[in-house]
Design a protein around this motif. Sequence first.
Motif, PDB file in Angstrom:
ATOM      1  N   THR A 187     -13.348 -24.201  -4.747  1.00  0.00           N
ATOM      2  CA  THR A 187     -11.948 -24.508  -4.480  1.00  0.00           C
ATOM      3  C   THR A 187     -11.638 -25.937  -4.923  1.00  0.00           C
ATOM      4  O   THR A 187     -12.296 -26.879  -4.487  1.00  0.00           O
ATOM      5  CB  THR A 187     -11.623 -24.366  -2.981  1.00  0.00           C
ATOM      6  OG1 THR A 187     -11.929 -23.023  -2.568  1.00  0.00           O
ATOM      7  CG2 THR A 187     -10.158 -24.658  -2.708  1.00  0.00           C
TER       8      THR A 187
ATOM      9  N   ARG B 131     -14.084 -13.659  -0.415  1.00  0.00           N
ATOM     10  CA  ARG B 131     -14.627 -13.013  -1.607  1.00  0.00           C
ATOM     11  C   ARG B 131     -14.441 -13.878  -2.851  1.00  0.00           C
ATOM     12  O   ARG B 131     -13.523 -14.691  -2.936  1.00  0.00           O
ATOM     13  CB  ARG B 131     -13.963 -11.645  -1.823  1.00  0.00           C
ATOM     14  CG  ARG B 131     -14.257 -10.645  -0.716  1.00  0.00           C
ATOM     15  CD  ARG B 131     -13.708  -9.279  -1.084  1.00  0.00           C
ATOM     16  NE  ARG B 131     -14.257  -8.789  -2.329  1.00  0.00           N
ATOM     17  CZ  ARG B 131     -15.448  -8.205  -2.456  1.00  0.00           C
ATOM     18  NH1 ARG B 131     -16.208  -8.049  -1.372  1.00  0.00           N
ATOM     19  NH2 ARG B 131     -15.881  -7.776  -3.625  1.00  0.00           N
ATOM     20  N   GLY B 132     -15.328 -13.678  -3.814  1.00  0.00           N
ATOM     21  CA  GLY B 132     -15.220 -14.356  -5.083  1.00  0.00           C
ATOM     22  C   GLY B 132     -14.332 -13.590  -6.040  1.00  0.00           C
ATOM     23  O   GLY B 132     -13.875 -12.474  -5.751  1.00  0.00           O
ATOM     24  N   ASN B 133     -14.096 -14.189  -7.204  1.00  0.00           N
ATOM     25  CA  ASN B 133     -13.243 -13.577  -8.231  1.00  0.00           C
ATOM     26  C   ASN B 133     -13.993 -13.428  -9.549  1.00  0.00           C
ATOM     27  O   ASN B 133     -13.481 -13.735 -10.619  1.00  0.00           O
ATOM     28  CB  ASN B 133     -11.984 -14.427  -8.438  1.00  0.00           C
ATOM     29  CG  ASN B 133     -11.076 -14.417  -7.223  1.00  0.00           C
ATOM     30  OD1 ASN B 133     -10.722 -13.352  -6.725  1.00  0.00           O
ATOM     31  ND2 ASN B 133     -10.725 -15.606  -6.738  1.00  0.00           N
ATOM     32  N   GLY B 134     -15.240 -12.986  -9.456  1.00  0.00           N
ATOM     33  CA  GLY B 134     -16.019 -12.760 -10.666  1.00  0.00           C
ATOM     34  C   GLY B 134     -16.704 -13.994 -11.200  1.00  0.00           C
ATOM     35  O   GLY B 134     -17.253 -13.967 -12.311  1.00  0.00           O
ATOM     36  N   GLU B 135     -16.692 -15.109 -10.442  1.00  0.00           N
ATOM     37  CA  GLU B 135     -17.412 -16.292 -10.892  1.00  0.00           C
ATOM     38  C   GLU B 135     -18.924 -15.989 -10.933  1.00  0.00           C
ATOM     39  O   GLU B 135     -19.413 -15.079 -10.265  1.00  0.00           O
ATOM     40  CB  GLU B 135     -17.157 -17.477  -9.961  1.00  0.00           C
ATOM     41  CG  GLU B 135     -15.701 -17.920  -9.892  1.00  0.00           C
ATOM     42  CD  GLU B 135     -14.928 -17.265  -8.763  1.00  0.00           C
ATOM     43  OE1 GLU B 135     -13.869 -17.792  -8.399  1.00  0.00           O
ATOM     44  OE2 GLU B 135     -15.401 -16.211  -8.248  1.00  0.00           O
TER      45      GLU B 135
ATOM     46  N   GLN C 105     -17.367 -20.579  -1.748  1.00  0.00           N
ATOM     47  CA  GLN C 105     -15.925 -20.647  -1.972  1.00  0.00           C
ATOM     48  C   GLN C 105     -15.426 -22.094  -1.860  1.00  0.00           C
ATOM     49  O   GLN C 105     -14.573 -22.531  -2.651  1.00  0.00           O
ATOM     50  CB  GLN C 105     -15.184 -19.764  -0.982  1.00  0.00           C
ATOM     51  CG  GLN C 105     -13.694 -19.679  -1.281  1.00  0.00           C
ATOM     52  CD  GLN C 105     -12.932 -18.974  -0.190  1.00  0.00           C
ATOM     53  OE1 GLN C 105     -12.893 -19.431   0.956  1.00  0.00           O
ATOM     54  NE2 GLN C 105     -12.318 -17.837  -0.533  1.00  0.00           N
TER      55      GLN C 105
ATOM     56  N   GLY D 207     -18.241 -10.204  -4.521  1.00  0.00           N
ATOM     57  CA  GLY D 207     -17.415 -10.372  -5.713  1.00  0.00           C
ATOM     58  C   GLY D 207     -17.869 -11.367  -6.743  1.00  0.00           C
ATOM     59  O   GLY D 207     -17.082 -11.771  -7.602  1.00  0.00           O
ATOM     60  N   TYR D 208     -19.151 -11.776  -6.720  1.00  0.00           N
ATOM     61  CA  TYR D 208     -19.644 -12.718  -7.722  1.00  0.00           C
ATOM     62  C   TYR D 208     -20.558 -12.015  -8.725  1.00  0.00           C
ATOM     63  O   TYR D 208     -21.263 -11.055  -8.377  1.00  0.00           O
ATOM     64  CB  TYR D 208     -20.419 -13.863  -7.055  1.00  0.00           C
ATOM     65  CG  TYR D 208     -19.571 -14.767  -6.207  1.00  0.00           C
ATOM     66  CD1 TYR D 208     -18.787 -15.762  -6.783  1.00  0.00           C
ATOM     67  CD2 TYR D 208     -19.527 -14.614  -4.822  1.00  0.00           C
ATOM     68  CE1 TYR D 208     -17.998 -16.587  -6.002  1.00  0.00           C
ATOM     69  CE2 TYR D 208     -18.728 -15.428  -4.033  1.00  0.00           C
ATOM     70  CZ  TYR D 208     -17.962 -16.412  -4.626  1.00  0.00           C
ATOM     71  OH  TYR D 208     -17.173 -17.216  -3.854  1.00  0.00           O
TER      72      TYR D 208
END
Length: 512
Positions: A510, A388-392, A506, A415-416
């Motif tokens: 990273t 999952r992403g973190n709001g990017e 991802q 999660g983007y």
Amino acid sequence: MDEATQETALFRALLNACADAVVVSDEEGRILRLNPAATELFGYATGELEGQNVNVLMPRALAERHDQFMSHHLETGETRIIGEGRDVEGLRKDGSVFPMHISIGRADYAGQTYFVAILHDLTRQQNTQRALERSQRLDAIGQMTGGIAHDFNNLLTVIIGNLQLLQMRGGDDKHEELVDGALSAAELGAELIRQLMVFARQSALKPVEADLGVLCKDTLPLLERTLGESNTIKVSIAPDLHNVLVDPVQLRTALVNLALNARDAMENDGHLLISIENVSIDDTYMAQETAVRIGDYVRLSVSDNGIGMSLETQKRAFEPFFTTRFDKGGTGLGLAMVYGFVRQSAGHLSLYSEPGHGTTVSLYLPVLPGDAAGHPSPDAVEISAPPRGNGETVLVVEDNPEVRGFAVARLRDIGYRTEEAKTGEQAYEMLKAGTRADVVFSDLVMPGRFNGFELAARLAEEFPSVKVLLTSGCASDVVSGKAMLDGDYDILHKPYHHADLARRIQAMLTPE
């Protein structure tokens, strides 16, 4: 907490929990409140729509009539648009139009009138419906074709039998010449009927357990002769292919038919790629996009860099006798035969084409029961639990609104945040104007000034911190050969797994 405060809190919780879009407006059409699903559906940022007129969410034709509808309702009390759901079109911030279902409710409080609209995106539903209708249409054509072919087979059996009797009885040279000509024509008719029986899925298949890689290599010399010396062919076969149950003769015939279509589309100096790999379709999005049932398959794809097909041609490509090459002797039965053979083999077939850039036809043949279990996919765990992403923020660049909608939905699910652009030029201008993006996820073949490669090159020069992931339904070495640009770019091939997209983005985000 007093009763009014409690009701307000409950109302806000209800709005936020609702999966469908909800928009609250006053009698002037001014948006007072909306839930997160509404801002995502229409492509706006949080708070951007409040205070605007609801007309900004409608195509011009509907927006021009909306005020008239509401005024008439307020004046007469007629409820033609209140309390009744209907299918309409919505307008996203990027200008794209999409189908949606709307239900409107009215509330009167303290001398004020309020309207609550519940909106449901119908894009996936309509895509599924169109795929089902297309399949049903081909099935109906197949049933009709099978019945006609059966009757003609009986007639041709009598005709050929009588002609052979006349041939056996002999006669003068003139009569023998006439009988020979009639017999040749009747046998051609019988061959045509045999091809129709393949499309109608009534041919006598002789399936055996087989390795598609081996069958393809055995057919390669024939394919090379079919393509001619002016075209090149490349084969990419993944290791450890699962076995399938298939008729080897019909598979070779299907490959030849696809090669013939590619040859005509490429003219000269063309490139054909045949790729074979195991695929596990356990991703709902991918199944919807390809109209292929969830399961384990071996996928055989034939890609060319020819003239491609228009959307109208793609819709009818598998229908018998539909051809755009009458001047070259096309019968319109090649793809129809491939379709019938694959469906009779319990498989599926998909087509992807970009006008001016080429076509990819993919055959999905189901893995033999138990064979996939003995060769588990190395990505099986990752597919079931995508990272999952973190709001990017991902800027999705795709000219096809349906495909763009799929990509946006996938990215938001993991999660983007998303921004959208219909062309490479629009994406470039958005970034120049200050739109922030961590990753640009762009189609490779697009109309306008920039294709995917050109957009990536421009961004690498002016926005080096922005990562670029390209996607295409055409074979990468076929498409990249037309790009004539230097650079090693990451390409995600359509159709792709939900987890493939998540993993590739991802990896880009990273730090190394």
